[in-house]
Design an enzyme around this catalytic site. Structure first.
Site, PDB file in Angstrom:
ATOM      1  CG  HIS A   1      52.845   2.334  26.126  1.00  0.00           C
ATOM      2  ND1 HIS A   1      52.173   3.246  26.124  1.00  0.00           N
ATOM      3  CD2 HIS A   1      52.460   1.407  25.057  1.00  0.00           C
ATOM      4  CE1 HIS A   1      51.086   2.913  25.477  1.00  0.00           C
ATOM      5  NE2 HIS A   1      51.286   1.824  24.787  1.00  0.00           N
TER       6      HIS A   1
ATOM      7  CG  HIS B   1      49.250  -3.341  24.497  1.00  0.00           C
ATOM      8  ND1 HIS B   1      50.105  -2.799  25.831  1.00  0.00           N
ATOM      9  CD2 HIS B   1      49.587  -2.174  23.486  1.00  0.00           C
ATOM     10  CE1 HIS B   1      50.470  -1.603  25.530  1.00  0.00           C
ATOM     11  NE2 HIS B   1      50.197  -1.291  24.149  1.00  0.00           N
TER      12      HIS B   1
ATOM     13  CD  GLU C   1      51.894  -2.868  16.329  1.00  0.00           C
ATOM     14  OE1 GLU C   1      51.693  -1.878  15.896  1.00  0.00           O
ATOM     15  OE2 GLU C   1      50.865  -3.004  17.258  1.00  0.00           O
ATOM     16  CG  ASP C   2      55.786  -2.399  18.616  1.00  0.00           C
ATOM     17  OD1 ASP C   2      55.554  -2.519  17.359  1.00  0.00           O
ATOM     18  OD2 ASP C   2      55.505  -1.635  19.280  1.00  0.00           O
TER      19      ASP C   2
ATOM     20  CG  ASP D   1      47.777   1.413  23.432  1.00  0.00           C
ATOM     21  OD1 ASP D   1      48.710   1.668  23.859  1.00  0.00           O
ATOM     22  OD2 ASP D   1      47.497   0.819  22.268  1.00  0.00           O
TER      23      ASP D   1
ATOM     24  CG  ASP E   1      25.348  34.154  31.315  1.00  0.00           C
ATOM     25  OD1 ASP E   1      26.418  34.457  32.089  1.00  0.00           O
ATOM     26  OD2 ASP E   1      25.140  34.982  30.529  1.00  0.00           O
TER      27      ASP E   1
END
Length: 707
Positions: A49, A73, A77-78, A140, A260
Site C-alpha cells: 500500500h 505514512h 498509526e499501525d 493514500d 447530444d
C-alpha cells in the site's frame, strides 16, 4: 517485493538525485520492517500500500520528502514506531508530513462522527502549514479507492461517500482534476453500481454512433486553425460517468440530451493564441449567446484557466469548446501538483497563491469554530464549486460561492467590514443584506462604527468565513451578557440574605469554585446567567443559614425582582406562548443554556414551571425605561371586504406600530379571522393600536392572543 521498489527507484532517477532516491529506498525498507507480519484485506503484504501511494506521488514528480512520507505514512498509526523514533531516523520534515496524515487513535471520542471530524480537522490544520500533507493524503485515499472491492458493501459505501463529500471537493479546490475525476468514477461504482453499469453500457453504445461526427468536427476545427497558422492539439472530450449521472439528476435531462453535446479541447501555445482561436471558432460555427465564459481573465478559485464557448454546429448540434495554453492544460489536470510536476513558475503562481489564500482562510475557521463538527461543516460549505464573480467599487474582483449575500461579501473584504456592516448598495442601489448576488454586480458595503453582527444573519449567509465570524462574535457577546446577568441574579439572591457580593470573603468564593470544579468567579457568573446554576442555591452555599443576617424588610425587598431593561441581549428571551410586554406582571424561568425566559405572571406554562421547579423561577419586574419593541399577536374577527387589510395596516402604522406578520383565515363567505403580529413598545402602546383598529367598519372584535 523488491522488484516493486526497484521499479519505482528507476522511475525516480528521471527527476531526483541518487542521494534522494537512496533516502526513499531506506524509508521503504524501514516501512517494510515496521509492517512485517501485517497484510492487506486481499492478502498482499501491507507494504504494497505505501509503495503504491509513492508510485502515485511519483507520477506527480513530488519531492523526495513527500515520497518518504508516503512510504512511512501508516507506521505511527499501525505499528509501534513513535514520532520521536521516526524523527531521529528521518528528520523533522518527514515526521511532520507523516503526523499530518496520521489519524488520532489514542483519543476517545463520544461518536464516530466526532472522531472522523477531529481526524479531518487535524489533517486540514497540518495541511495549512505544509500543503504536501494533503497531497500525500489524496494519493493514500486514491489507492484505497482503487482497492475498495475487498471491503464489505457497507464499508465500501461509507468510504466512497466520505471521498465524494470531502476528498473529491478538496482535490477540485486544489485544481487536481485528474484525481478528482478518478475519485468520482470509483465512488460512483461503489455507491450506485447498477446505475454506473447501465450508464457505462449506454456510453459505449453511443460512442459508436458519435464516432463519425466527432472525427468530422475535429478535422473541421483543426483545419480552420491550421489555415490561420495556429499550431494546436484538438482533443475530443470524453464525458465521465459520474458527471453524466449528476447532470441527469440535477438538470432533469435525459441521457440522450446530455450525449447530444460534443465537447472539444483546443490546446495552443499562449494566451494570445487562445483569444485568436476563440475568434476562429466563432467564425467557423455560430456561438450560442450567453454561453461564453472567460476563465483566463477571471480564473476559478482553484486557479483553473480556459476560454469556454458553446457553438451551434452542423445539423444544429451543440459543440462545447475549451481553449487553453499548454501551461493551463497542465494546471487543469494537476492543479497545485503542477508545481512539482513541471517546476515552472510561469503557470503555477495562480494555483499556489490561491491555495495559500485558502489555507489562510482555513486557519481563520479553526480559530473561530467551536468544535470539530462545526469546523468540518464550515469546510464543506467552503468547498462549493459554483461561484459568482463580483466587483468592489474600486474594480477589485471578488469570488464567492453562488448564493452569497452582501454580508458574505463584506466578510470576504475584511472581518471588520463584516462586523460593522449595516447596509449595502448593489449596482448603486440599496439592497437587502440577504439578497443573493449575481455575477458581474458591483457591491458597496456601508458600515457604521458602533454596528455589530446580527444573529439573524446566520439564517442567510453561506460562506464559512462569515458564518464562523458571526458565531464567534455572538459567543463572546453571550459570554459578556451572561456574566452581567449572572452577577445581577446572584446579587439579588444575596441581598435577600443581607449580604453584598463585594463583601464576600475571597476564601468563601474560592472554596465554592473548588467544590464546583470551576476555574474562576467569571465562569460561575456565566453559568448562573446561562441558567446552568441556580442563583438562590449558589447564594445559600456562599452564605450558610447561620450567617444569614437579613431582616424581614430586606427579604421583602429582595422579592421585588430584577429589573428587565430589554437590552440584556441573547441571555434573556421572551416566551412565545404569552408574548410579555412592558406593563405586564412578569416572572422568569432559568433555562439551561438560554438564560432567563420571561413569561407573563398568569401564563399557564409559568405556573407549571413554578410547581415543578420553584428554585429555577426568578421574580422579575420591568425597569422604568425599556428601550426596545416587542412582538405581540392580535386576533381580529372581521367582515371580508376589499381594502380591509390596507385600512388595518394604515391604522397600525399611524399608531407607530410596525407589522411583523399577517395571516387570514376564511370563516364562511363574508367573515374571516386575521392573526396580526405587531411590534409595540408596551401595553399602553398596544391598547392605543387596538382602540384605533376596533372602531374600523367591518371589525367585529379585537383581542390580544393568550391575554
Amino acid at each position: 517485493m523488491n522488484s516493486g521498489i526497484d521499479a519505482l527507484c528507476t522511475r525516480l532517477t528521471d527527476y531526483l538525485s541518487p542521494d534522494q532516491v537512496a533516502a526513499i529506498r531506506r524509508a521503504y525498507i524501514f516501512s517494510e520492517q515496521a509492517h512485517s507480519g501485517q497484510f492487506r484485506r486481499n492478502g498482499d503484504p501491507y507494504v504494497t500500500h505505501p509503495l503504491a501511494v509513492a508510485n502515485i506521488l511519483c507520477d506527480m514528480h513530488m519531492d523526495h520528502h513527500s515520497l518518504m512520507a508516503a512510504m512511512l505514512h501508516d507506521v505511527i498509526e499501525d505499528t509501534g514506531v513513535s514520532k520521536e523514533t521516526l524523527a531521529a531516523e528521518f528528520g523533522d520534515e518527514v515526521t511532520a508530513l507523516v503526523d499530518g496524515v496520521t489519524k488520532l487513535t489514542q483519543v476517545h471520542f463520544s461518536s464516530k462522527a466526532e472522531a472522523q471530524a477531529e481526524n479531518f480537522r487535524k489533517m486540514i490544520l497540518a495541511m495549512t502549514h505544509d500543503v504536501r500533507v494533503i497531497v500525500v493524503k489524496l494519493a493514500d485515499r486514491l489507492h484505497n479507492m482503487r482497492t475498495l472491492d475487498v471491503l464489505s458493501v457497507e464499508k465500501r459505501k461509507r468510504v466512497a461517500r466520505e471521498t465524494l463529500d470531502i476528498y473529491a471537493p478538496i482535490a477540485m479546490r486544489l485544481g487536481m482534476n485528474d484525481i478528482r475525476i478518478e475519485y468520482e468514477e470509483l465512488g460512483f461504482h461503489a455507491i450506485w453500481p447498477m446505475r454506473a453499469e447501465r450508464i457505462q453500457h449506454a456510453v459505449l453504445a453511443a460512442r459508436g454512433h458519435r464516432r463519425e461526427m466527432v472525427i468530422s468536427l475535429e478535422v473541421a476545427i483543426s483545419e480552420r486553425l491550421a489555415r490561420a497558422g495556429i499550431t494546436a492539439r484538438v482533443e475530443g472530450r470524453e464525458k465521465h460517468l459520474f458527471s453524466i449521472y449528476q447532470k441527469m439528476r440535477e438538470k432533469r435531462r435525459s441521457f440522450s440530451e446530455i450525449m447530444d453535446v460534443y465537447g472539444f479541447r483546443v490546446i495552443v501555445d499562449s494566451v494570445d493564441t487562445c483569444y485568436r482561436g476563440l475568434g476562429l471558432m466563432h467564425n467557423l460555427y455560430k456561438p450560442i449567446p450567453g454561453k461564453f465564459k472567460d476563465y483566463i481573465a477571471i480564473p476559478k478559485t482553484n486557479g483553473y484557466q480556459s476560454l469556454h464557448t458553446v457553438l451551434k454546429g452542423p445539423r444544429g448540434v451543440p459543440i462545447e469548446v475549451q481553449l487553453r495554453s499548454e501551461a493551463m492544460d497542465a494546471m487543469a489536470s494537476s492543479g497545485i501538483a503542477a508545481h512539482w510536476l513541471y517546476k515552472s513558475d510561469g503557470f503555477t503562481n495562480t494555483s499556489q497563491t490561491r491555495a495559500r489564500e485558502w489555507m489562510k482562510s482555513l486557519q481563520e475557521l479553526q480559530k473561530n469554530a467551536g468544535d470539530s463538527l462545526e469546523f468540518i461543516e464550515s469546510v464543506k460549505i467552503d468547498l462549493f464549486p459554483d461561484e459568482v464573480y463580483l466587483f468592489t467599487p474600486k474594480g477589485r474582483i471578488m469570488t464567492l460561492p453562488r448564493g452569497a449575500t452582501p454580508v458574505d461579501f463584506a466578510y470576504a473584504v475584511h472581518s471588520d467590514v463584516g462586523d460593522t456592516c449595516v447596509a449595502a448598495r448593489v449596482d448603486n442601489r440599496l439592497a437587502p443584506l440577504s439578497l443573493p448576488l449575481a455575477t458581474g454586480q458591483t457591491v458597496e458595503i456601508i458600515t457604521a462604527p458602533g454596528a455589530r453582527p446580527n444573529p439573524s444573519w446566520l439564517d442567510f449567509v453561506i460562506t464559512s468565513k462569515a458564518r464562523a465570524k458571526i458565531r464567534h462574535f455572538l459567543k463572546d457577546q453571550q459570554s459578556d451578557e451572561s456574566r452581567d446577568l449572572g452577577l445581577r441574579l446572584l446579587e439579588k439572591s444575596l441581598s435577600g440574605l443581607g449580604v453584598k457580593y463585594t463583601e464576600l470573603a475571597t476564601g468563601q468564593v474560592a472554596t465554592l469554585l473548588k467544590e464546583l470544579g470551576m476555574a474562576s468567579a467569571d465562569t460561575l457568573l456565566e453559568n448562573i446567567g446561562m441558567g446552568n446554576q441556580v442563583p438562590q442555591i449558589i447564594a445559600r452555599r456562599l452564605v450558610p443559614e447561620e450567617d444569614d443576617i437579613a431582616t424581614p424588610k430586606l427579604k421583602r425587598a429582595a422579592r421585588k425582582g430584577i429589573a428587565i431593561r430589554g437590552t440584556e441581549g441573547l441571555v434573556v428571551s421572551y416566551a412565545r406562548c404569552c408574548r410579555p410586554l412592558p406593563g405586564d406582571d412578569i416572572n422568569g424561568h432559568l433555562s439551561a443554556g438560554r438564560g432567563i425566559v420571561i413569561h407573563r405572571h398568569k401564563c399557564r406554562n409559568m405556573a407549571s414551571e413554578i410547581r415543578s421547579n420553584p428554585d429555577k423561577c426568578v421574580p422579575l419586574r420591568w425597569a422604568e425605561q425599556v428601550d426596545r419593541e416587542f412582538l405581540c399577536q392580535l386576533r381580529i374577527a372581521l367582515i371580508n371586504r376589499r381594502g380591509m387589510l390596507a385600512e388595518i395596516a394604515r391604522e397600525a402604522t399611524d399608531s407607530e406600530a410596525s407589522i411583523d406578520n399577517v395571516q387570514i383565515e376564511e370563516k364562511g363567505s363574508h367573515h374571516g379571522v386575521m392573526q396580526l403580529g405587531l411590534m409595540v413598545r408596551d401595553r399602553i402602546h398596544l391598547a392605543r393600536v387596538i382602540k384605533r383598529i376596533r372602531v374600523l367598519p367591518g371589525v367585529d372584535k379585537v383581542t390580544r392572543v393568550n391575554a
